[in-house]
Enzyme design. Structure first.
Site, PDB file in Angstrom:
ATOM      1  N   LYS A  32      19.196 112.197 125.532  1.00  0.00           N
ATOM      2  CA  LYS A  32      20.622 112.200 125.234  1.00  0.00           C
ATOM      3  C   LYS A  32      21.258 112.818 126.165  1.00  0.00           C
ATOM      4  CE  LYS A  32      20.580 110.245 121.030  1.00  0.00           C
ATOM      5  NZ  LYS A  32      21.099 108.888 120.890  1.00  0.00           N
ATOM      6  N   TYR A  86      13.764 113.526 123.034  1.00  0.00           N
ATOM      7  CA  TYR A  86      15.237 113.253 122.756  1.00  0.00           C
ATOM      8  C   TYR A  86      16.232 113.964 123.236  1.00  0.00           C
ATOM      9  CZ  TYR A  86      18.520 112.156 118.994  1.00  0.00           C
ATOM     10  OH  TYR A  86      19.863 111.866 118.324  1.00  0.00           O
TER      11      TYR A  86
HETATM   12  N1  LIG Z   1      22.290 111.070 112.154  1.00  0.00           N
HETATM   13  C1  LIG Z   1      22.421 112.182 113.262  1.00  0.00           C
HETATM   14  O1  LIG Z   1      22.429 113.308 112.830  1.00  0.00           O
HETATM   15  C2  LIG Z   1      22.387 111.660 114.512  1.00  0.00           C
HETATM   16  C3  LIG Z   1      22.850 113.013 115.380  1.00  0.00           C
HETATM   17  C4  LIG Z   1      23.175 112.738 116.741  1.00  0.00           C
HETATM   18  C5  LIG Z   1      23.070 111.534 117.293  1.00  0.00           C
HETATM   19  N2  LIG Z   1      22.708 110.632 116.470  1.00  0.00           N
HETATM   20  C6  LIG Z   1      22.597 109.163 117.129  1.00  0.00           C
HETATM   21  O2  LIG Z   1      23.294 108.126 116.561  1.00  0.00           O
HETATM   22  C7  LIG Z   1      22.654 106.906 116.693  1.00  0.00           C
HETATM   23  C8  LIG Z   1      22.490 106.125 115.426  1.00  0.00           C
HETATM   24  O3  LIG Z   1      21.732 106.999 114.390  1.00  0.00           O
HETATM   25  P1  LIG Z   1      21.390 107.004 112.930  1.00  0.00           P
HETATM   26  O4  LIG Z   1      21.448 108.202 112.506  1.00  0.00           O
HETATM   27  O5  LIG Z   1      22.881 106.400 112.588  1.00  0.00           O
HETATM   28  O6  LIG Z   1      20.153 106.687 112.705  1.00  0.00           O
HETATM   29  P2  LIG Z   1      19.806 105.309 112.007  1.00  0.00           P
HETATM   30  O7  LIG Z   1      18.258 105.280 111.813  1.00  0.00           O
HETATM   31  O8  LIG Z   1      20.600 105.322 110.323  1.00  0.00           O
HETATM   32  O9  LIG Z   1      20.445 103.883 112.450  1.00  0.00           O
HETATM   33  C9  LIG Z   1      19.786 103.489 113.829  1.00  0.00           C
HETATM   34  C10 LIG Z   1      19.651 102.071 113.790  1.00  0.00           C
HETATM   35  O10 LIG Z   1      19.072 101.677 115.263  1.00  0.00           O
HETATM   36  C11 LIG Z   1      18.008 100.668 115.100  1.00  0.00           C
HETATM   37  N3  LIG Z   1      17.250 100.466 116.124  1.00  0.00           N
HETATM   38  C12 LIG Z   1      16.388 101.364 116.194  1.00  0.00           C
HETATM   39  N4  LIG Z   1      15.600 101.192 117.448  1.00  0.00           N
HETATM   40  C13 LIG Z   1      16.180 100.138 117.806  1.00  0.00           C
HETATM   41  C14 LIG Z   1      15.978  99.314 119.075  1.00  0.00           C
HETATM   42  N5  LIG Z   1      14.774  99.479 119.521  1.00  0.00           N
HETATM   43  N6  LIG Z   1      16.823  98.163 119.331  1.00  0.00           N
HETATM   44  C15 LIG Z   1      17.768  97.810 118.341  1.00  0.00           C
HETATM   45  N7  LIG Z   1      17.953  98.663 117.251  1.00  0.00           N
HETATM   46  C16 LIG Z   1      17.216  99.924 116.966  1.00  0.00           C
HETATM   47  C17 LIG Z   1      17.525 100.754 113.702  1.00  0.00           C
HETATM   48  O11 LIG Z   1      16.924  99.874 113.204  1.00  0.00           O
HETATM   49  C18 LIG Z   1      18.809 101.525 112.712  1.00  0.00           C
HETATM   50  O12 LIG Z   1      19.300 100.153 112.190  1.00  0.00           O
HETATM   51  C19 LIG Z   1      21.337 107.100 117.380  1.00  0.00           C
HETATM   52  O13 LIG Z   1      21.562 106.986 118.773  1.00  0.00           O
HETATM   53  C20 LIG Z   1      20.925 108.692 117.082  1.00  0.00           C
HETATM   54  O14 LIG Z   1      20.163 109.322 118.015  1.00  0.00           O
HETATM   55  C21 LIG Z   1      22.295 110.560 115.371  1.00  0.00           C
END
Ligand SMILES: NC(=O)c1ccc[n+]([C@@H]2O[C@H](COP(=O)([O-])OP(=O)(O)OC[C@H]3O[C@@H](n4cnc5c(N)ncnc54)[C@H](O)[C@@H]3O)[C@@H](O)[C@H]2O)c1
Length: 257
Positions: free
Chosen positions: A150, A146
């Site tokens: 990123k 991861y």
């Molecule tokens: N929540 C956190 O703390 C956090 C921190 C830093 C970065 N992020 C990043 O933010 C982004 C969103 O994360 P989140 O926390 O909202 O997660 P989440 O799981 O709530 O939402 C992610 C969405 O992506 C979809 N998804 C997963 N794999 C997929 C694929 N192969 N094709 C299309 N859609 C797909 C899922 O179905 C989901 O709806 C991600 O890239 C995550 O790495 C999140």
């Protein structure tokens, strides 16, 4: 803040940061289409693309992007929010199937969608892209694939910005800190992460809310950021600024309280 031309496509738009961003952009008057591997509507006026859309599948991304433009018009904004959290593991336990899945979705998937949409934007000489990276891509952590994926997202953001800067397409990234989405809450519920510890190490003493990441994305997409391309903007409630203070006994308020 909004421009009314074309549509904004949000990947991973059915949940979390993607859903918060799609909702905010629609409130700002943008026409927004969401795609997701597990598509679920988030309510009017955000348009759901109901076919499952897997960012890791380059062939179906190309077909899906063409079909979305035919149905809804040119994509002028793209938010790459689809992603999966990394498995936290000691290095001995890193399984290459997990490594491949995280890199395929989080890094390769971001590139595949940016390529499919950005080439079209470049031909029309107009567009803005925001990739969702992470503070994990700027620091180290026991989430080996991861963090690498990123960091790669931050890097390809710069490369694509340079590629398309001369043809009117801006490409930026946001790097959320620990953000209160269902995905994070599941990690907290499973015991993999501890909310107090995450909050304690952020300068602001708390998690980030999805709407706060959405606001930064909306700004980067908008004409208010017309001179900005190739940057990575942390939206982390001061996690990067604050996390090293643990070495000196912790952040001030924690020391005196
Ligand atoms: N929540 C956190 O703390 C956090 C921190 C830093 C970065 N992020 C990043 O933010 C982004 C969103 O994360 P989140 O926390 O909202 O997660 P989440 O799981 O709530 O939402 C992610 C969405 O992506 C979809 N998804 C997963 N794999 C997929 C694929 N192969 N094709 C299309 N859609 C797909 C899922 O179905 C989901 O709806 C991600 O890239 C995550 O790495 C999140």
């Amino acid at each position: 803040m909004a421009t009314n031309d074309g549509i904004t496509l949000v990947t991973g738009g059915s949940r979390g940061i993607g859903a918060a961003t799609a909702t905010l952009l629609a409130e700002h008057g943008r026409r927004v289409v969401i795609v997701d591997i597990a598509p679920e509507a988030i309510g009017d006026p955000v348009i759901l693309w109901s076919d499952p859309f897997d960012v890791a599948d380059a062939q179906s991304v190309a077909v899906g992007v063409a079909a979305i433009e035919t149905a809804h018009g040119p994509i002028t904004g793209l938010v790459n929010a689809a992603g999966v959290f990394g498995k936290m593991n000691r290095i001995e336990r890193v399984r290459m199937e997990s490594w491949n899945r995280e890199v395929d979705i989080d890094l390769r998937g971001t590139f595949v969608v940016a390529q499919a949409v950005g080439v079209r934007m470049a031909a029309r000489r107009h567009g803005a892209v925001v990739n969702v990276a992470s503070v994990a891509g700027m620091t180290s952590g026991p989430i080996h694939a991861y963090t690498a994926a990123k960091a790669g997202v931050i890097q390809i953001t710069q490369t694509l910005a340079a590629e398309w800067g001369g043809v009117g397409v801006r490409v930026n990234a946001v790097s959320p800190g620990f953000t209160r989405t269902a995905a994070l809450q599941a990690a907290i519920a499973s015991g993999a992460l501890d909310e107090d510890r995450l909050s304690r190490n952020a300068a602001m003493g708390r998690l980030v809310e999805p709407i706060e990441v959405a606001q930064a994305i909306a700004w980067l997409l908008s004409p208010l950021a017309s001179g900005i391309t190739g940057i990575n903007l942390p939206v982390d409630a001061g996690f990067i600024a604050g996390s090293t203070w643990d070495a000196y006994g912790g952040l001030r308020e924690r020391q005196t309280s």
